[in-house]
Design a protein around this motif. Structure first.
Motif: not given
Length: 411
Positions: A128, A150, A153, A168
């Protein structure tokens, strides 16, 4: 003859700071690196954020292109460079890198004078973490982490805020639809959750391999395990999610980007395509109609070879294990078909391409600038190669070098 850079021989240093900044602002940014090495005082002025402010007020900002590459150890991995453009050649000049940056699968966006590196994979696990490169000073700092880890993304900037969608993994983990997107405000350095993804929209389980912003919407291009691609988007101004077109005939086109008012991508065979961005919102049976950019045949062979060296052994192994799980159920593409062999970057009205090719026992990173012209009744786009040069030559030990990201910043 050695240049005397002592304070007594540098009239600029005897001027008031605001006058000195006014003078330095008129010097091309490509020469700032050399000036910063002349004296500590010059270095301090060149690295000052006030210089960026002065250049902005005088309308003298320039577009600088940054490139991030994965490289074998030792040293920071990945490594960052700035493109130094000359009349007859160009080079990638190293700048300070971030030792803790994820090696793969980060999302990279530009806001004002900064490049944000968001999430990614560290030792195979999503993170993150979010980092900011200040392109005025080439200094890094960590900013507030995302709410969720993630990787791969979609990320885009609308009205100065960063929107991050998905990442995810295959399928929906954690809180599923309620966790699918979040937004970052650089002014307050805070993250907020987006409106939940509506269950009535089909969220195609797969991998997000490209993203872009069009009409103030953040689009994600999502690859399905049957080999087709779909798009979905989030509209910050409307606060709504939507799903776009599905396509299966583009030959694994990758690295989508907007240049002007058209959408471009590159296929595994080195062909660059274009399409009307409105086609993203068309639904079957119309489908998307992509066309080849004409005039770039001389680049195709080199671009198609590039894809062969973009994957490390770990990535290949993981994807082959995934293929075995679904063997016989879907047509699962090979790992070489999934990721681009070149990086496309908008450079004002033109396009920049970065790609790497083995030449003998050396790996060459090349860059080409392409101008684009829509011709006739608008049904053909022609590309003209304005320049091409080898910007970096390295030892391709274990195929470790890879162009990860490229970004244009107005500084």
């Amino acid at each position: 003859m050695k240049l005397d850079t002592s304070p007594s021989s540098s009239p600029l240093l005897s001027l008031p700071d605001d006058v000195a900044l006014n003078c330095l602002a008129r010097v091309s940014r490509s020469d700032h690196g050399a000036l910063s090495l002349a004296t500590k005082s010059y270095g301090s002025l060149v690295a000052s954020p006030d210089l960026y402010t002065t250049r902005s007020l005088m309308g003298l900002t320039e577009t600088s292109v940054y490139v991030c590459m994965r490289a074998p150890p030792p040293g920071p991995n990945p490594r960052w460079y700035i493109l130094c453009r000359r009349k007859t050649s160009s080079d990638l000049i190293p700048i300070p890198s971030l030792p803790s940056q994820a090696q793969e699968a980060s999302s990279v966006v530009v806001v004002d004078w900064g490049i944000y590196v968001i999430g990614g994979l560290i030792k195979g696990k999503p993170t993150s973490d979010v980092y900011l490169l200040d392109c005025r000073t080439h200094k890094w700092r960590q900013v507030t982490s995302m709410r969720l880890p993630r990787a791969n993304a979609a990320a885009g900037v609308v009205d100065g805020k960063i929107y991050v969608l998905g990442g995810l993994g295959l399928g929906l983990e954690l809180d599923g639809y309620t966790s699918y997107g979040e937004v970052f405000d650089p002014k307050t350095e805070t993250w907020d959750c987006l409106k939940p993804f509506p269950e009535e929209l089909e969220l195609h389980g797969g991998y997000i391999h490209d993203c872009f912003v069009r009409d103030q919407k953040v689009y994600a291009v999502c690859g399905k395990i049957d080999g087709t691609d779909t798009t979905f988007y989030y509209s910050p101004r409307e606060g709504n999610w939507g799903s776009g077109n599905s396509r299966s005939s583009l030959g694994n086109a990758r690295d989508w980007c907007m240049v002007g008012d058209l959408l471009y991508s590159i296929s595994r065979d080195g062909t660059i395509y274009w399409c009307e961005p409105e086609e993203l919102d068309w639904r079957e049976p119309e489908g998307m109609v992509t066309k080849e950019v004409k005039g770039l045949d001389s680049l195709k062979k080199s671009l198609s070879c590039s894809r062969l060296i973009f994957f490390d052994h770990q990535n290949v192994h993981l994807w082959e294990q995934f293929r075995k799980v679904y063997n016989g159920t879907f047509r699962i593409p090979e790992v070489m078909d999934l990721l681009p062999g070149a990086r496309l970057t908008n450079f004002g009205p033109n396009m920049l391409l970065f790609w790497s090719v083995l030449v003998g026992d050396r790996l060459q990173i090349s860059c080409a600038e392409i101008s684009l012209e829509r011709q006739g009744q608008g049904d053909e786009v022609r590309g003209n190669i304005e320049s091409t040069s080898v910007v970096l030559t390295v030892d391709p030990f274990d195929y470790g070098y890879k162009v990860l990201y490229s970004a244009s910043v107005l500084v």
